[in-house]
Design an enzyme around this catalytic site. Structure first.
Site, PDB file in Angstrom:
ATOM      1  N   ARG A 234      24.671 -19.507 -96.969  1.00 43.20           N
ATOM      2  CA  ARG A 234      23.268 -19.189 -96.716  1.00 43.20           C
ATOM      3  C   ARG A 234      23.201 -17.744 -96.238  1.00 43.20           C
ATOM      4  O   ARG A 234      24.041 -17.300 -95.453  1.00 43.20           O
ATOM      5  CB  ARG A 234      22.661 -20.110 -95.647  1.00 43.20           C
ATOM      6  CG  ARG A 234      22.300 -21.504 -96.154  1.00 43.20           C
ATOM      7  CD  ARG A 234      21.145 -21.497 -97.174  1.00 43.20           C
ATOM      8  NE  ARG A 234      20.833 -22.812 -97.678  1.00 43.20           N
ATOM      9  CZ  ARG A 234      21.321 -23.362 -98.791  1.00 43.20           C
ATOM     10  NH1 ARG A 234      22.181 -22.686 -99.537  1.00 43.20           N
ATOM     11  NH2 ARG A 234      20.951 -24.564 -99.171  1.00 43.20           N
ATOM     12  N   ASP A 258      26.386 -14.326-102.708  1.00 43.48           N
ATOM     13  CA  ASP A 258      25.540 -15.097-103.636  1.00 43.48           C
ATOM     14  C   ASP A 258      24.217 -15.444-102.961  1.00 43.48           C
ATOM     15  O   ASP A 258      23.309 -15.958-103.615  1.00 43.48           O
ATOM     16  CB  ASP A 258      26.259 -16.385-104.048  1.00 43.48           C
ATOM     17  CG  ASP A 258      25.465 -17.167-105.095  1.00 43.48           C
ATOM     18  OD1 ASP A 258      25.051 -16.546-106.100  1.00 43.48           O
ATOM     19  OD2 ASP A 258      25.239 -18.373-104.909  1.00 43.48           O
ATOM     20  N   GLU A 263      16.269 -13.317 -99.356  1.00 44.80           N
ATOM     21  CA  GLU A 263      16.259 -13.600-100.807  1.00 44.80           C
ATOM     22  C   GLU A 263      14.988 -14.291-101.291  1.00 44.80           C
ATOM     23  O   GLU A 263      14.674 -14.259-102.486  1.00 44.80           O
ATOM     24  CB  GLU A 263      17.471 -14.473-101.187  1.00 44.80           C
ATOM     25  CG  GLU A 263      17.374 -15.913-100.682  1.00 44.80           C
ATOM     26  CD  GLU A 263      18.586 -16.768-101.078  1.00 44.80           C
ATOM     27  OE1 GLU A 263      19.730 -16.322-100.878  1.00 44.80           O
ATOM     28  OE2 GLU A 263      18.378 -17.882-101.587  1.00 44.80           O
ATOM     29  N   HIS A 295      21.951 -16.335-105.939  1.00 40.92           N
ATOM     30  CA  HIS A 295      22.065 -17.741-105.511  1.00 40.92           C
ATOM     31  C   HIS A 295      22.334 -18.653-106.718  1.00 40.92           C
ATOM     32  O   HIS A 295      21.581 -19.603-106.978  1.00 40.92           O
ATOM     33  CB  HIS A 295      20.786 -18.184-104.785  1.00 40.92           C
ATOM     34  CG  HIS A 295      21.025 -19.302-103.799  1.00 40.92           C
ATOM     35  ND1 HIS A 295      20.389 -19.374-102.586  1.00 40.92           N
ATOM     36  CD2 HIS A 295      21.834 -20.386-103.852  1.00 40.92           C
ATOM     37  CE1 HIS A 295      20.781 -20.458-101.939  1.00 40.92           C
ATOM     38  NE2 HIS A 295      21.663 -21.091-102.694  1.00 40.92           N
TER      39      HIS A 295
HETATM   40  P1  NAD Z   1      29.315 -29.946 -95.672  1.00 44.26           P
HETATM   41  O1  NAD Z   1      28.288 -30.503 -94.750  1.00 44.26           O
HETATM   42  O2  NAD Z   1      30.184 -30.874 -96.443  1.00 44.26           O
HETATM   43  O3  NAD Z   1      30.275 -28.942 -94.875  1.00 44.26           O
HETATM   44  C1  NAD Z   1      29.805 -28.015 -93.947  1.00 44.26           C
HETATM   45  C2  NAD Z   1      30.880 -27.860 -92.887  1.00 44.26           C
HETATM   46  O4  NAD Z   1      30.475 -26.824 -91.992  1.00 44.26           O
HETATM   47  C3  NAD Z   1      31.092 -29.141 -92.056  1.00 44.26           C
HETATM   48  O5  NAD Z   1      32.461 -29.483 -92.025  1.00 44.26           O
HETATM   49  C4  NAD Z   1      30.570 -28.758 -90.669  1.00 44.26           C
HETATM   50  O6  NAD Z   1      31.258 -29.395 -89.621  1.00 44.26           O
HETATM   51  C5  NAD Z   1      30.835 -27.255 -90.687  1.00 44.26           C
HETATM   52  N1  NAD Z   1      30.084 -26.550 -89.656  1.00 44.26           N
HETATM   53  C6  NAD Z   1      28.863 -26.822 -89.152  1.00 44.26           C
HETATM   54  N2  NAD Z   1      28.552 -25.944 -88.185  1.00 44.26           N
HETATM   55  C7  NAD Z   1      29.602 -25.104 -88.075  1.00 44.26           C
HETATM   56  C8  NAD Z   1      29.876 -23.989 -87.245  1.00 44.26           C
HETATM   57  N3  NAD Z   1      29.019 -23.596 -86.293  1.00 44.26           N
HETATM   58  N4  NAD Z   1      31.049 -23.353 -87.408  1.00 44.26           N
HETATM   59  C9  NAD Z   1      31.946 -23.771 -88.357  1.00 44.26           C
HETATM   60  N5  NAD Z   1      31.747 -24.821 -89.165  1.00 44.26           N
HETATM   61  C10 NAD Z   1      30.584 -25.473 -89.011  1.00 44.26           C
HETATM   62  O7  NAD Z   1      28.508 -28.958 -96.652  1.00 44.26           O
HETATM   63  P2  NAD Z   1      28.968 -28.410 -98.069  1.00 44.26           P
HETATM   64  O8  NAD Z   1      28.501 -29.322 -99.138  1.00 44.26           O
HETATM   65  O9  NAD Z   1      30.408 -28.037 -98.014  1.00 44.26           O
HETATM   66  O10 NAD Z   1      28.078 -27.092 -98.156  1.00 44.26           O
HETATM   67  C11 NAD Z   1      28.291 -25.993 -97.296  1.00 44.26           C
HETATM   68  C12 NAD Z   1      27.135 -25.030 -97.400  1.00 44.26           C
HETATM   69  O11 NAD Z   1      27.140 -24.453 -98.717  1.00 44.26           O
HETATM   70  C13 NAD Z   1      25.746 -25.702 -97.320  1.00 44.26           C
HETATM   71  O12 NAD Z   1      25.340 -25.805 -95.972  1.00 44.26           O
HETATM   72  C14 NAD Z   1      24.865 -24.758 -98.081  1.00 44.26           C
HETATM   73  O13 NAD Z   1      24.300 -23.847 -97.170  1.00 44.26           O
HETATM   74  C15 NAD Z   1      25.828 -24.005 -98.999  1.00 44.26           C
HETATM   75  N6  NAD Z   1      25.560 -24.207-100.438  1.00 44.26           N
HETATM   76  C16 NAD Z   1      25.324 -23.118-101.221  1.00 44.26           C
HETATM   77  C17 NAD Z   1      25.090 -23.282-102.601  1.00 44.26           C
HETATM   78  C18 NAD Z   1      24.860 -22.093-103.529  1.00 44.26           C
HETATM   79  O14 NAD Z   1      24.423 -22.294-104.673  1.00 44.26           O
HETATM   80  N7  NAD Z   1      25.157 -20.878-103.132  1.00 44.26           N
HETATM   81  C19 NAD Z   1      25.085 -24.563-103.131  1.00 44.26           C
HETATM   82  C20 NAD Z   1      25.358 -25.653-102.298  1.00 44.26           C
HETATM   83  C21 NAD Z   1      25.595 -25.473-100.952  1.00 44.26           C
END
Ligand code: NAD
Length: 334
Positions: A234, A258, A263, A295
């Protein structure tokens, strides 16, 4: 169920219609982003289907509620764009797509790393211009380097798994450690250790009050000179002005974004005929060692199929009064 779909692009409509077998749900597709100005389009619909840059703040939720919208289903995993507490007080249910393809995003993060390291974006333009010089395109072997993964959830673990084939050392930082990460060769460390030891840092944590501007002047100063930073998570995880200073001082060696904090009014639109007013983004894209994409990390056919089928499942469950397995609950706020 009658559902108003916001921020619709042709590919969204195509995949949603394909997943909507027997035309179980009735969609109104709107190109408009959801905002206080467009929320009235939801009138006559019981549900709203929204995406990453749709605003679901208290003002918008009030308007949706006044039009009897009772459910919001997000076509994404992240839910930082929703005022969840307020939605809960209004009795509006929120659902998301918790996992549609961690591979899509993890593979894209890897793509940014490889392209930045070997200067593919520059090489492509040079050869098209009959410039066959390779001076300035020097990369490094990924093998033997240290890769830091912040957030070892679904995407972070797939990302770490991809790197386990490169012969890298993989460091991880997460609030909740999982054995799966260590089983694929990752080692959990404190955040400052990850900052200090990594050659490449990739962000895979959600945007929360704790992770807002996780990458700022202070954290950049703790990193190795020449660090490569990748953000496919994000935009607001990164303080864009701080990374510009880091790039100018060469503390940051390369940057792949990305996602970008501002954005919402830019990404997913063709603005090539407009004058872009965002000087920070415009400065970022002038650096030869920066790649910014709009994105698109999630954007694979598999991901779109999964997003659409899960969205249909969310709507059907809500309509039938069944358990909403993909509900975003207040307990999920960190
Ligand atoms: P997920 O919930 O499986 O994993 C997120 C991890 O981050 C968890 O293990 C959580 O404990 C950890 N976390 C939370 N707060 C934290 C902190 N303060 N410090 C360190 N770690 C922390 O989520 P995911 O499916 O792996 O997705 C991760 C992120 O990817 C999403 O939150 C989303 O923002 C982003 N995303 C981006 C796109 C894109 O197209 N660019 C697409 C999907 C997801």
């Amino acid at each position: 169920m009658k559902t108003a779909v916001f921020s619709t692009k042709p590919y969204d409509a195509k995949f949603l219609v394909a997943a909507n077998t027997n035309a179980a749900h009735e969609f109104s597709f709107y190109e408009e982003k959801l905002s206080a100005h467009t929320a009235r389009l939801a009138e006559g619909h019981s549900a709203v289907c929204a995406f990453v840059n749709d605003a679901l703040n208290a003002r918008v939720l009030d308007i949706l509620h006044s039009h009897n919208v009772r459910m919001i289903t997000l076509r994404c995993a992240g839910f930082n764009q929703v005022d969840l507490r307020y939605a809960s007080t209004l009795g509006i249910k929120v659902a998301h797509v918790p996992a549609y393809s961690p591979y899509a995003v993890a593979e894209f993060a890897l793509t940014l790393i490889m392209a930045l390291n070997r200067r593919i974006h520059r090489a492509y333009n040079r050869v098209r211009d009959s410039n066959f010089s390779i001076d300035g395109l020097l990369g490094f072997d990924i093998h033997g380097k240290i890769v830091g993964v912040i957030g070892t959830g679904k995407i972070g673990r797939v990302f770490a798994g991809l790197f386990s084939g490169f012969g890298t050392k993989i460091l991880g930082y997460d609030l909740h450690q999982t054995p799966e990460f260590t089983e694929i060769g990752g080692k959990y460390v404190e955040l400052d250790t990850l900052f200090a030891e990594s050659d490449i840092i990739s962000l895979h944590c959600p945007l929360t009050p704790q992770t807002f501007h996780l990458i700022d002047a202070e954290s950049i100063a703790k990193m190795k000179k020449g660090i490569m930073i990748i953000n496919t998570s994000r935009g607001a995880l990164v303080d864009a002005s701080a990374v510009i200073e880091g790039l100018k001082s060469e503390q940051i060696g390369s940057l792949g974004l990305d996602v970008y904090e501002q954005e919402a009014d830019l990404f997913y639109e063709n603005l090539s005929e407009r004058i872009i007013q965002d000087d920070v983004l415009q400065r970022l894209v002038t650096f030869p060692n920066v790649i910014v994409t709009s994105h698109q990390a999630y954007f694979t056919d598999t991901a779109l199929e999964n997003i659409s089928s899960t969205t249909i499942g969310n709507l059907t469950a809500f309509e039938n009064g069944e358990a909403l397995v993909n509900e975003v609950t207040l307990s999920m706020l960190h």
